[in-house]
Design a protein around this motif. Sequence first.
Motif, PDB file in Angstrom:
ATOM      1  N   GLY A  36       0.846  -1.241   0.094  1.00  0.00           N
ATOM      2  CA  GLY A  36      -0.017   0.001   0.107  1.00  0.00           C
ATOM      3  C   GLY A  36       0.847   1.210  -0.036  1.00  0.00           C
ATOM      4  N   ALA A  37       1.894   1.334   0.617  1.00  0.00           N
ATOM      5  CA  ALA A  37       3.038   2.287   0.569  1.00  0.00           C
ATOM      6  C   ALA A  37       3.842   2.484  -0.758  1.00  0.00           C
ATOM      7  CB  ALA A  37       3.758   2.125   1.924  1.00  0.00           C
ATOM      8  N   GLY A  38       3.349   1.526  -1.617  1.00  0.00           N
ATOM      9  CA  GLY A  38       4.142   1.603  -3.075  1.00  0.00           C
ATOM     10  C   GLY A  38       5.326   0.863  -3.146  1.00  0.00           C
ATOM     11  N   HIS A  39       5.689  -0.110  -2.361  1.00  0.00           N
ATOM     12  CA  HIS A  39       6.642  -0.990  -2.784  1.00  0.00           C
ATOM     13  C   HIS A  39       6.295  -1.841  -4.006  1.00  0.00           C
ATOM     14  CE1 HIS A  39       9.666  -0.225   0.318  1.00  0.00           C
ATOM     15  NE2 HIS A  39       8.542   0.091   1.147  1.00  0.00           N
ATOM     16  N   GLY A  40       7.223  -2.354  -4.802  1.00  0.00           N
ATOM     17  CA  GLY A  40       6.540  -3.187  -6.047  1.00  0.00           C
ATOM     18  C   GLY A  40       6.222  -4.627  -5.626  1.00  0.00           C
ATOM     19  N   PRO A  41       5.340  -5.091  -5.939  1.00  0.00           N
ATOM     20  CA  PRO A  41       4.797  -6.522  -5.601  1.00  0.00           C
ATOM     21  C   PRO A  41       5.871  -7.627  -5.907  1.00  0.00           C
ATOM     22  CG  PRO A  41       3.593  -5.754  -7.341  1.00  0.00           C
ATOM     23  CD  PRO A  41       4.444  -4.689  -7.084  1.00  0.00           C
ATOM     24  N   VAL A  42       6.551  -7.500  -7.056  1.00  0.00           N
ATOM     25  CA  VAL A  42       7.431  -8.487  -7.151  1.00  0.00           C
ATOM     26  C   VAL A  42       8.809  -8.618  -6.059  1.00  0.00           C
ATOM     27  CG1 VAL A  42       9.103  -9.214  -8.926  1.00  0.00           C
ATOM     28  CG2 VAL A  42       7.276  -8.413  -9.602  1.00  0.00           C
ATOM     29  N   LEU A  43       9.069  -7.502  -5.642  1.00  0.00           N
ATOM     30  CA  LEU A  43      10.164  -7.299  -4.830  1.00  0.00           C
ATOM     31  C   LEU A  43       9.571  -7.745  -3.525  1.00  0.00           C
ATOM     32  CD1 LEU A  43      13.161  -6.413  -3.981  1.00  0.00           C
ATOM     33  CD2 LEU A  43      12.137  -4.051  -3.639  1.00  0.00           C
ATOM     34  N   LEU A  44       8.508  -7.306  -2.829  1.00  0.00           N
ATOM     35  CA  LEU A  44       8.082  -7.832  -1.964  1.00  0.00           C
ATOM     36  C   LEU A  44       7.814  -9.343  -1.807  1.00  0.00           C
ATOM     37  CD1 LEU A  44       4.991  -5.135  -1.236  1.00  0.00           C
ATOM     38  CD2 LEU A  44       7.027  -5.320  -0.014  1.00  0.00           C
ATOM     39  N   VAL A  45       7.261  -9.830  -2.717  1.00  0.00           N
ATOM     40  CA  VAL A  45       7.264 -11.425  -3.067  1.00  0.00           C
ATOM     41  C   VAL A  45       8.792 -11.999  -2.808  1.00  0.00           C
ATOM     42  CG1 VAL A  45       6.736 -13.377  -4.424  1.00  0.00           C
ATOM     43  CG2 VAL A  45       5.034 -11.551  -4.134  1.00  0.00           C
ATOM     44  N   LEU A  46       9.607 -11.420  -3.569  1.00  0.00           N
ATOM     45  CA  LEU A  46      10.772 -11.982  -3.370  1.00  0.00           C
ATOM     46  C   LEU A  46      11.417 -11.935  -2.155  1.00  0.00           C
ATOM     47  CD1 LEU A  46      13.327 -13.182  -4.903  1.00  0.00           C
ATOM     48  CD2 LEU A  46      14.221 -10.871  -5.378  1.00  0.00           C
ATOM     49  N   VAL A  47      11.210 -10.723  -1.491  1.00  0.00           N
ATOM     50  CA  VAL A  47      11.827 -10.614   0.036  1.00  0.00           C
ATOM     51  C   VAL A  47      11.157 -11.549   0.895  1.00  0.00           C
ATOM     52  CG1 VAL A  47      12.011  -9.089   1.974  1.00  0.00           C
ATOM     53  CG2 VAL A  47      12.682  -8.284  -0.404  1.00  0.00           C
ATOM     54  N   ALA A  48       9.711 -11.566   0.955  1.00  0.00           N
ATOM     55  CA  ALA A  48       8.981 -12.369   1.871  1.00  0.00           C
ATOM     56  C   ALA A  48       9.160 -13.932   1.805  1.00  0.00           C
ATOM     57  CB  ALA A  48       7.639 -11.907   1.926  1.00  0.00           C
ATOM     58  N   SER A  49       9.279 -14.008   0.477  1.00  0.00           N
ATOM     59  CA  SER A  49       9.332 -15.436   0.044  1.00  0.00           C
ATOM     60  C   SER A  49      10.861 -15.995   0.651  1.00  0.00           C
ATOM     61  CB  SER A  49       9.223 -16.014  -1.255  1.00  0.00           C
ATOM     62  OG  SER A  49       7.685 -15.615  -1.564  1.00  0.00           O
ATOM     63  N   VAL A  50      11.721 -15.518   0.352  1.00  0.00           N
ATOM     64  CA  VAL A  50      13.272 -15.776   0.554  1.00  0.00           C
ATOM     65  C   VAL A  50      13.232 -15.973   2.271  1.00  0.00           C
ATOM     66  CG1 VAL A  50      15.620 -15.205   0.552  1.00  0.00           C
ATOM     67  CG2 VAL A  50      14.223 -15.252  -1.429  1.00  0.00           C
ATOM     68  N   ALA A  51      12.748 -14.928   2.761  1.00  0.00           N
ATOM     69  CA  ALA A  51      12.750 -14.933   4.358  1.00  0.00           C
ATOM     70  C   ALA A  51      11.985 -15.836   5.199  1.00  0.00           C
ATOM     71  CB  ALA A  51      12.493 -13.578   4.898  1.00  0.00           C
ATOM     72  N   ASN A  52      10.976 -16.242   4.352  1.00  0.00           N
ATOM     73  CA  ASN A  52       9.858 -17.506   4.818  1.00  0.00           C
ATOM     74  C   ASN A  52      10.617 -18.741   4.789  1.00  0.00           C
ATOM     75  OD1 ASN A  52       6.680 -18.506   4.582  1.00  0.00           O
ATOM     76  ND2 ASN A  52       7.215 -17.070   6.211  1.00  0.00           N
ATOM     77  N   ILE A  53      11.132 -18.855   3.698  1.00  0.00           N
ATOM     78  CA  ILE A  53      11.734 -20.332   3.307  1.00  0.00           C
ATOM     79  C   ILE A  53      12.917 -20.529   4.071  1.00  0.00           C
ATOM     80  CG2 ILE A  53      13.015 -21.318   1.331  1.00  0.00           C
ATOM     81  CD1 ILE A  53      11.173 -19.974  -0.562  1.00  0.00           C
ATOM     82  N   LEU A  54      13.785 -19.281   4.405  1.00  0.00           N
ATOM     83  CA  LEU A  54      14.870 -19.539   5.184  1.00  0.00           C
ATOM     84  C   LEU A  54      14.348 -19.791   6.841  1.00  0.00           C
ATOM     85  CD1 LEU A  54      17.239 -16.835   4.213  1.00  0.00           C
ATOM     86  CD2 LEU A  54      17.506 -19.070   3.847  1.00  0.00           C
ATOM     87  N   GLY A  55      13.194 -19.366   7.316  1.00  0.00           N
ATOM     88  CA  GLY A  55      12.820 -19.590   8.506  1.00  0.00           C
ATOM     89  C   GLY A  55      12.335 -20.952   8.432  1.00  0.00           C
ATOM     90  N   SER A  56      11.569 -21.555   7.454  1.00  0.00           N
ATOM     91  CA  SER A  56      11.292 -22.832   7.564  1.00  0.00           C
ATOM     92  C   SER A  56      12.436 -23.993   7.435  1.00  0.00           C
ATOM     93  CB  SER A  56      10.317 -23.055   6.187  1.00  0.00           C
ATOM     94  OG  SER A  56       9.234 -22.617   6.327  1.00  0.00           O
TER      95      SER A  56
END
Length: 149
Positions: free
Chosen positions: A32-52
Motif C-alpha cells: 500500500g505504501a508503494g513498494h513493488g509487488p515483485v520485490l515484496l514477494v521475493l523478500v518475503a518468500s526468501v525470508a519465509n523459506i529460510l525460517g522454514s
Amino acid sequence: MTLGLAGLALAAFIASTPLPMNSELVFIALQGAGHGPVLLVLVASVANILGSCVTYWCGLRGERLRGSRWFPFTDEGLIRARAWFSRWGLWSLLLSWAPGGDLIVALAGLMRVHPLLFLALVTIAKTARYAVLALIGAGMLDSFSGVFL
C-alpha cells in the motif's frame, strides 16, 4: 534495502517458525505504501523459506531430545506421527504456509524428508502464498482507490 523491507524479511522469517508472528499485514502495508509487488514477494518468500529451513533443521535435530521432557512426542505419539506423515506428510508441505505449517515443517525434519525435496515443496508453497497475497493486495488497493477518488 529500506527499513520496511528489512521489517518484512524479519516478520516473514519469524512467521515461519513456531514463534507467533504475522507477515501478511506488513506485506500489505508495504504494498500500500508503494513498494513493488515483485520485490515484496521475493523478500518475503526468501525470508519465509529460510525460517522454514531453521524449523526443518530443528526437526532434524529433534530426535536427540527423545526421552526428555522437551521432546513433544511419546513413543506412541511418534509412531502415530510417522504413520500420518508417511501417508500425508510429504504433500502436506504444500500447506506449510498455513497456520500450523511450522509443525508440518518440523515433522518433515523429524521424518528425514530429503532436503532438496523439502526445499522444492516449501519454495512452491511459500512463494505462491505471497504471490496470491500480492494479487489480493493489488485488488484491494484498486477498489479502495475507486472509493476515495
